[in-house]
Design a protein around this motif. Structure first.
Motif, mmCIF file in Angstrom:
data_model
loop_
_atom_site.group_PDB
_atom_site.id
_atom_site.type_symbol
_atom_site.label_atom_id
_atom_site.label_comp_id
_atom_site.label_asym_id
_atom_site.label_seq_id
_atom_site.Cartn_x
_atom_site.Cartn_y
_atom_site.Cartn_z
ATOM 1 N N VAL A 61 0.852 -1.198 0.000
ATOM 2 C CA VAL A 61 0.000 0.000 0.000
ATOM 3 C C VAL A 61 0.881 1.238 0.000
ATOM 4 C CG1 VAL A 61 -1.889 1.158 1.235
ATOM 5 C CG2 VAL A 61 -1.534 -1.305 1.573
ATOM 6 N N LYS A 62 0.501 2.231 -0.803
ATOM 7 C CA LYS A 62 1.198 3.532 -0.774
ATOM 8 C C LYS A 62 0.202 4.620 -1.151
ATOM 9 C CE LYS A 62 2.831 3.579 -5.545
ATOM 10 N NZ LYS A 62 3.885 3.948 -6.452
ATOM 11 N N PRO A 63 0.495 5.884 -0.840
ATOM 12 C CA PRO A 63 -0.425 6.937 -1.275
ATOM 13 C C PRO A 63 -0.457 7.005 -2.807
ATOM 14 C CG PRO A 63 1.140 7.764 0.354
ATOM 15 C CD PRO A 63 1.632 6.417 -0.069
ATOM 16 N N THR A 64 -1.617 7.321 -3.374
ATOM 17 C CA THR A 64 -1.718 7.450 -4.827
ATOM 18 C C THR A 64 -0.761 8.545 -5.322
ATOM 19 O OG1 THR A 64 -4.020 6.807 -4.616
ATOM 20 C CG2 THR A 64 -3.378 7.759 -6.723
ATOM 21 N N ASN A 75 -7.044 11.467 4.906
ATOM 22 C CA ASN A 75 -8.038 11.227 3.844
ATOM 23 C C ASN A 75 -7.398 11.018 2.468
ATOM 24 O OD1 ASN A 75 -7.133 13.763 3.500
ATOM 25 N ND2 ASN A 75 -9.136 14.780 3.474
ATOM 26 N N SER A 76 -6.082 10.813 2.437
ATOM 27 C CA SER A 76 -5.399 10.604 1.154
ATOM 28 C C SER A 76 -5.881 9.326 0.473
ATOM 29 C CB SER A 76 -3.890 10.442 1.358
ATOM 30 O OG SER A 76 -3.303 11.610 1.824
ATOM 31 N N ASN A 77 -5.925 9.361 -0.845
ATOM 32 C CA ASN A 77 -6.223 8.138 -1.588
ATOM 33 C C ASN A 77 -5.016 7.212 -1.543
ATOM 34 O OD1 ASN A 77 -8.824 8.686 -2.451
ATOM 35 N ND2 ASN A 77 -8.081 9.885 -4.191
ATOM 36 N N LEU A 78 -5.320 5.921 -1.458
ATOM 37 C CA LEU A 78 -4.231 4.935 -1.407
ATOM 38 C C LEU A 78 -4.255 4.073 -2.656
ATOM 39 C CD1 LEU A 78 -4.647 3.866 2.318
ATOM 40 C CD2 LEU A 78 -2.790 5.240 1.369
ATOM 41 N N HIS A 79 -3.072 3.614 -3.030
ATOM 42 C CA HIS A 79 -2.947 2.696 -4.166
ATOM 43 C C HIS A 79 -2.451 1.361 -3.608
ATOM 44 C CE1 HIS A 79 -2.615 1.474 -8.235
ATOM 45 N NE2 HIS A 79 -1.295 1.420 -8.262
ATOM 46 N N VAL A 80 -3.058 0.263 -4.050
ATOM 47 C CA VAL A 80 -2.665 -1.041 -3.516
ATOM 48 C C VAL A 80 -2.227 -1.971 -4.648
ATOM 49 C CG1 VAL A 80 -4.147 -0.929 -1.470
ATOM 50 C CG2 VAL A 80 -5.054 -1.939 -3.551
ATOM 51 N N THR A 191 -3.331 2.803 10.173
ATOM 52 C CA THR A 191 -3.464 3.507 11.459
ATOM 53 C C THR A 191 -2.120 3.492 12.187
ATOM 54 O OG1 THR A 191 -5.747 2.762 11.589
ATOM 55 C CG2 THR A 191 -4.792 3.566 13.623
ATOM 56 N N LYS A 192 -1.473 2.345 12.166
ATOM 57 C CA LYS A 192 -0.153 2.212 12.789
ATOM 58 C C LYS A 192 0.860 3.119 12.069
ATOM 59 C CE LYS A 192 2.939 -1.469 13.884
ATOM 60 N NZ LYS A 192 3.389 -2.755 13.381
ATOM 61 N N ALA A 193 0.785 3.127 10.748
ATOM 62 C CA ALA A 193 1.696 3.965 9.961
ATOM 63 C C ALA A 193 1.457 5.448 10.268
ATOM 64 C CB ALA A 193 1.509 3.694 8.477
ATOM 65 N N ALA A 194 0.178 5.831 10.437
ATOM 66 C CA ALA A 194 -0.150 7.241 10.685
ATOM 67 C C ALA A 194 0.456 7.723 12.018
ATOM 68 C CB ALA A 194 -1.665 7.434 10.689
#
Ligand SMILES: [Zn+2]
Length: 216
Positions: A61-64, A75-80, A191-194
Motif C-alpha cells: 500500500v502507498k499513497p496514490t 483522507n489521502s487516496n491509497l494505491h494497492v 493507522t499504525k503507519a499514521a
C-alpha cells in the motif's frame, strides 16, 4: 528527511527524547552524553514501511500521490498492489495492469503479509502462476478502469477471492468483501503507519521531541 528513522532515548529523567541523530549534549540537562551516559540506551523505532519489491506474497500500500512520510494525510487516496514470490508488484490503475520490479516505485510501502508456511505450501508454489494468469485477462485493460467500481482495490480483492484466500485462512465469510478488506487488512496497518508519520513529522519540525509517554 532522515532515511534511518526516529531514535528514542532517556537521559536524566524517565521522559523520552525523540530525534533523528544522537546529539552531543542532552537536550534536557545540557550534559555531554559522552561524559554522562543515557539511563536507557538509544534505540530506533521500527519503521512501518518497507520496499514492496522485497516483500513477497503481500498486499502493498502507498499513497496514490507522493509518499507516506512526506505527503500522506488521513483522507489521502491509497494505491494497492500485490506481490509475487519474487516481490514483483502487480497493480492496476487507469493505465492498465503494471508489473513493477524497479527499486523506487514502491520504496515506502506499508506491507500486509498474506502467506506463510503455516497456511498453504501448495498455494505458495502456485502463487506466481495464479497471479500471472489472473493479471493477463482483459479485465484489467485501461478502458475497463473506473475510479469507484473497478480500480486497484478490485484488482487485489479479486485476486484474493480467486485463490480463495478467506477460506484458506479460515476467515468468515468465505468471499472477501471490499468493506472487510478495508477494515481488516488496510486500516489496522495504515493507522499504525499514521502514528509513526505523526511522530516523524514532529521530530522533523522540532529536532528534539520530548514526551512523557513512550511511543509503543
Ligand atoms: Zn539529561
Amino acid at each position: 528527511m532522515s532515511s534511518l528513522g526516529v531514535l528514542c532515548f532517556n537521559h536524566c529523567s524517565p521522559v523520552n527524547i525523540f530525534c533523528f541523530e544522537m546529539p552531543d549534549n542532552c537536550p534536557l540537562c545540557g550534559t555531554l552524553l559522552d561524559v554522562s551516559p543515557c539511563q536507557s540506551p538509544p534505540f530506533r523505532i521500527p519503521s512501518p514501511f518497507a520496499n514492496g519489491i522485497t516483500k513477497p506474497y503481500s498486499v502493498v500500500v502507498k499513497p496514490t500521490e507522493g509518499t507516506f512520510l512526506q505527503h500522506y494525510e488521513r483522507n489521502s487516496n491509497l494505491h494497492v498492489g500485490i506481490t509475487s514470490s519474487k516481490g514483483a508488484v502487480y497493480n492496476y490503475d487507469e493505465y492498465g495492469l503494471h508489473k513493477v520490479k524497479d527499486k523506487h516505485s514502491w520504496k515506502q510501502s506499508v506491507i500486509i503479509p498474506l502467506l506463510d508456511n503455516r497456511y498453504d505450501d501448495e498455494l505458495m508454489e502456485l502463487w506466481d502462476e495464479c497471479l500471472q494468469n489472473y493479471a493477463v485477462t482483459n479485465e484489467w485493460d485501461p478502458d475497463k478502469y473506473n475510479e469507484e467500481t473497478h480500480n486497484c482495490y478490485d484488482f487485489v480483492i479479486g485476486f484474493l477471492n480467486n485463490v480463495q484466500y478467506n477460506e484458506l485462512i479460515g476467515k468468515d465469510p468465505p468471499y472477501l468483501t471490499r468493506k472487510q478488506f478495508c477494515t481488516e487488512f488496510i486500516i489496522p496497518h495504515t493507522t499504525k503507519a499514521a502514528r509513526y508519520i505523526d511522530l516523524y513529522r514532529k521530530v522533523q519540525q522540532e529536532t528534539f521531541l520530548v514526551k512523557e509517554e513512550s511511543y509503543c
